[in-house]
Design a protein around this motif. Structure first.
Motif, PDB file in Angstrom:
ATOM      1  N   MET A  49      53.614  -5.330 -62.048  1.00  0.00           N
ATOM      2  CA  MET A  49      52.245  -5.327 -62.553  1.00  0.00           C
ATOM      3  C   MET A  49      51.487  -6.561 -62.080  1.00  0.00           C
ATOM      4  SD  MET A  49      52.784  -3.957 -66.468  1.00  0.00           S
ATOM      5  CE  MET A  49      51.116  -4.440 -66.915  1.00  0.00           C
ATOM      6  N   ALA A  50      52.160  -7.707 -62.082  1.00  0.00           N
ATOM      7  CA  ALA A  50      51.520  -8.945 -61.631  1.00  0.00           C
ATOM      8  C   ALA A  50      51.156  -8.858 -60.153  1.00  0.00           C
ATOM      9  CB  ALA A  50      52.445 -10.135 -61.884  1.00  0.00           C
ATOM     10  N   LEU A  51      52.076  -8.311 -59.351  1.00  0.00           N
ATOM     11  CA  LEU A  51      51.791  -8.161 -57.919  1.00  0.00           C
ATOM     12  C   LEU A  51      50.621  -7.207 -57.685  1.00  0.00           C
ATOM     13  CD1 LEU A  51      55.420  -7.962 -56.489  1.00  0.00           C
ATOM     14  CD2 LEU A  51      53.774  -9.813 -56.153  1.00  0.00           C
ATOM     15  N   LEU A  52      50.608  -6.105 -58.425  1.00  0.00           N
ATOM     16  CA  LEU A  52      49.532  -5.128 -58.266  1.00  0.00           C
ATOM     17  C   LEU A  52      48.195  -5.726 -58.702  1.00  0.00           C
ATOM     18  CD1 LEU A  52      48.569  -2.270 -57.633  1.00  0.00           C
ATOM     19  CD2 LEU A  52      49.166  -1.627 -59.994  1.00  0.00           C
ATOM     20  N   LEU A  53      48.209  -6.443 -59.820  1.00  0.00           N
ATOM     21  CA  LEU A  53      46.982  -7.066 -60.310  1.00  0.00           C
ATOM     22  C   LEU A  53      46.475  -8.102 -59.316  1.00  0.00           C
ATOM     23  CD1 LEU A  53      45.018  -7.149 -62.696  1.00  0.00           C
ATOM     24  CD2 LEU A  53      46.453  -8.916 -63.717  1.00  0.00           C
ATOM     25  N   GLY A  54      47.396  -8.899 -58.774  1.00  0.00           N
ATOM     26  CA  GLY A  54      47.004  -9.895 -57.788  1.00  0.00           C
ATOM     27  C   GLY A  54      46.386  -9.260 -56.554  1.00  0.00           C
ATOM     28  N   TYR A  55      46.932  -8.114 -56.141  1.00  0.00           N
ATOM     29  CA  TYR A  55      46.372  -7.415 -54.979  1.00  0.00           C
ATOM     30  C   TYR A  55      45.000  -6.839 -55.292  1.00  0.00           C
ATOM     31  CZ  TYR A  55      45.490  -3.578 -51.776  1.00  0.00           C
ATOM     32  OH  TYR A  55      44.889  -2.709 -50.893  1.00  0.00           O
ATOM     33  N   LEU A  56      44.888  -6.138 -56.411  1.00  0.00           N
ATOM     34  CA  LEU A  56      43.631  -5.477 -56.755  1.00  0.00           C
ATOM     35  C   LEU A  56      42.490  -6.477 -56.931  1.00  0.00           C
ATOM     36  CD1 LEU A  56      44.842  -2.761 -59.289  1.00  0.00           C
ATOM     37  CD2 LEU A  56      44.080  -2.419 -56.928  1.00  0.00           C
ATOM     38  N   LEU A  57      42.806  -7.658 -57.445  1.00  0.00           N
ATOM     39  CA  LEU A  57      41.772  -8.668 -57.684  1.00  0.00           C
ATOM     40  C   LEU A  57      41.509  -9.531 -56.453  1.00  0.00           C
ATOM     41  CD1 LEU A  57      42.625  -9.796 -61.317  1.00  0.00           C
ATOM     42  CD2 LEU A  57      40.846  -8.210 -60.558  1.00  0.00           C
ATOM     43  N   SER A  58      41.928  -9.050 -55.292  1.00  0.00           N
ATOM     44  CA  SER A  58      41.687  -9.801 -54.057  1.00  0.00           C
ATOM     45  C   SER A  58      41.102  -8.938 -52.947  1.00  0.00           C
ATOM     46  CB  SER A  58      42.999 -10.436 -53.561  1.00  0.00           C
ATOM     47  OG  SER A  58      43.918  -9.436 -53.148  1.00  0.00           O
ATOM     48  N   ILE A  59      40.694  -7.712 -53.287  1.00  0.00           N
ATOM     49  CA  ILE A  59      40.183  -6.823 -52.248  1.00  0.00           C
ATOM     50  C   ILE A  59      38.698  -6.517 -52.478  1.00  0.00           C
ATOM     51  CG2 ILE A  59      42.428  -5.777 -51.766  1.00  0.00           C
ATOM     52  CD1 ILE A  59      41.572  -3.368 -53.462  1.00  0.00           C
ATOM     53  N   PRO A  60      37.938  -6.279 -51.402  1.00  0.00           N
ATOM     54  CA  PRO A  60      36.507  -5.987 -51.521  1.00  0.00           C
ATOM     55  C   PRO A  60      36.188  -4.777 -52.388  1.00  0.00           C
ATOM     56  CG  PRO A  60      37.038  -6.572 -49.259  1.00  0.00           C
ATOM     57  CD  PRO A  60      38.345  -6.452 -49.982  1.00  0.00           C
ATOM     58  N   ARG A  61      37.025  -3.731 -52.341  1.00  0.00           N
ATOM     59  CA  ARG A  61      36.743  -2.527 -53.120  1.00  0.00           C
ATOM     60  C   ARG A  61      36.640  -2.862 -54.610  1.00  0.00           C
ATOM     61  NH1 ARG A  61      34.061   1.793 -52.616  1.00  0.00           N
ATOM     62  NH2 ARG A  61      33.061   0.541 -54.221  1.00  0.00           N
ATOM     63  N   THR A  62      37.565  -3.680 -55.127  1.00  0.00           N
ATOM     64  CA  THR A  62      37.529  -4.071 -56.533  1.00  0.00           C
ATOM     65  C   THR A  62      36.347  -4.984 -56.817  1.00  0.00           C
ATOM     66  OG1 THR A  62      39.958  -3.982 -56.559  1.00  0.00           O
ATOM     67  CG2 THR A  62      38.876  -5.049 -58.424  1.00  0.00           C
ATOM     68  N   ALA A  63      36.052  -5.896 -55.890  1.00  0.00           N
ATOM     69  CA  ALA A  63      34.919  -6.802 -56.069  1.00  0.00           C
ATOM     70  C   ALA A  63      33.618  -6.021 -56.210  1.00  0.00           C
ATOM     71  CB  ALA A  63      34.825  -7.780 -54.901  1.00  0.00           C
ATOM     72  N   MET A  64      33.421  -5.003 -55.362  1.00  0.00           N
ATOM     73  CA  MET A  64      32.203  -4.206 -55.438  1.00  0.00           C
ATOM     74  C   MET A  64      32.172  -3.354 -56.703  1.00  0.00           C
ATOM     75  SD  MET A  64      31.395  -3.045 -51.508  1.00  0.00           S
ATOM     76  CE  MET A  64      33.066  -2.509 -51.141  1.00  0.00           C
ATOM     77  N   TRP A  65      33.308  -2.850 -57.114  1.00  0.00           N
ATOM     78  CA  TRP A  65      33.367  -2.026 -58.318  1.00  0.00           C
ATOM     79  C   TRP A  65      33.046  -2.851 -59.560  1.00  0.00           C
ATOM     80  CZ3 TRP A  65      37.061  -2.044 -62.438  1.00  0.00           C
ATOM     81  CH2 TRP A  65      36.890  -0.992 -63.344  1.00  0.00           C
ATOM     82  N   LEU A  66      33.662  -4.019 -59.692  1.00  0.00           N
ATOM     83  CA  LEU A  66      33.413  -4.860 -60.855  1.00  0.00           C
ATOM     84  C   LEU A  66      31.967  -5.351 -60.900  1.00  0.00           C
ATOM     85  CD1 LEU A  66      36.669  -7.052 -60.931  1.00  0.00           C
ATOM     86  CD2 LEU A  66      35.988  -5.325 -62.618  1.00  0.00           C
ATOM     87  N   ASN A  67      31.486  -5.833 -59.768  1.00  0.00           N
ATOM     88  CA  ASN A  67      30.122  -6.360 -59.737  1.00  0.00           C
ATOM     89  C   ASN A  67      29.093  -5.245 -59.814  1.00  0.00           C
ATOM     90  OD1 ASN A  67      30.045  -9.479 -59.184  1.00  0.00           O
ATOM     91  ND2 ASN A  67      31.761  -8.691 -58.012  1.00  0.00           N
ATOM     92  N   GLY A  68      29.428  -4.070 -59.300  1.00  0.00           N
ATOM     93  CA  GLY A  68      28.520  -2.943 -59.434  1.00  0.00           C
ATOM     94  C   GLY A  68      28.252  -2.591 -60.879  1.00  0.00           C
TER      95      GLY A  68
END
Length: 257
Positions: A49-68
């Motif tokens: 879970m930590a590895l997955l969370l670290g990956y998801l919180l470092s990619i543009p797709r997540t950045a655009m989704w959260l900020n959107g």
């Protein structure tokens, strides 16, 4: 020079660090490592879970989704500027700049100032800059005012330097504006920040036209949106920090307008 943050800001910083990346998924990984000896499956699950969370919180797709989710206000209609009396620019940090021999606005603050200057020139409306010294040292408002004068030849009409939080930005700025008979303002900051800031300024008794800038966007696409990057990590962190801040103030019954 060593500076000391206010107790309120220090508490916010420490509490936020526990909930935000990278400490949140590092702590999750440490829990997984610690539990593996006695609860192998649980420990391994936490590590994954930590590895997955670290990956998801470092990619543009997540950045655009959260900020959107946070970028809820549209690009300002410049024809509406004439109906407002002043443009308020929220401070977004400062940094030492050895090449200038003084403090300079952070990247976020520079983005806000540049857009505010554009709106001011289009409308002829005066500027208010607001920002104290939450981490100590020189107030952000003074840094912003100096940069406007040196780089754009513009002197803001009001400079607010006492605030340490966005809530205080609104309270202290509203007092300055009301003393000048100003009730209707254009509020400039990043779109993700205005989601929290606009309600505070409205609660302070001002009519607010949000003017977002600094949209989180990526020109490329496809697979590149899923490749980790430092920029995406920072943008995910900023979005999550805003969500935590919204939750903190919601518990106090503030920022609901």
């Amino acid at each position: 020079m060593i500076v000391t943050p206010s107790p309120e800001v220090l508490i916010h910083q420490l509490f936020g660090a526990l909930l935000l990346p990278p400490l949140n998924y590092l702590l999750l990984a440490l829990c997984g490592i610690g539990l593996r000896r006695w609860y192998r499956r649980l420990g391994l699950s936490l590590l994954l879970m930590a590895l997955l969370l670290g990956y998801l919180l470092s990619i543009p797709r997540t950045a655009m989704w959260l900020n959107g989710y946070l970028e809820r206000y549209p690009v300002v209609d410049v024809t509406r500027l004439r109906d407002y009396q002043a443009i308020v620019v929220l401070g977004g940090g400062k940094k030492p700049a050895p090449e200038y021999g003084q403090n300079e606005p952070s990247a976020d603050t520079l983005t806000r100032l540049r857009y505010a200057v554009r709106l001011s020139r289009l409308s002829g409306k005066p500027l208010l800059v607001t920002g104290g010294a939450p981490l100590g040292g020189e107030a952000e408002g003074l840094v912003m005012a100096r940069m406007l004068a040196e780089d754009y030849g513009i002197k803001p009409r009001w400079v607010e330097t006492r605030s340490n939080t966005t809530l205080q930005n609104a309270s202290y700025s509203a007092a300055l504006l009301r003393a000048s008979g100003v009730r209707r303002i254009v509020l400039v900051s990043q779109g993700w920040h205005l989601a929290r800031a606009v309600p505070f300024f409205r609660e302070a008794g001002l009519q607010v036209l949000p003017a977002p800038t600094g949209w989180v966007r990526y020109e490329d696409g496809g697979l590149l949106w899923y490749v980790p990057s430092g920029r995406a990590m920072q943008e995910c962190h900023a979005a999550l920090r805003e969500l935590v801040g919204q939750g903190f103030y919601a518990l106090q019954g503030k920022g609901r307008h």
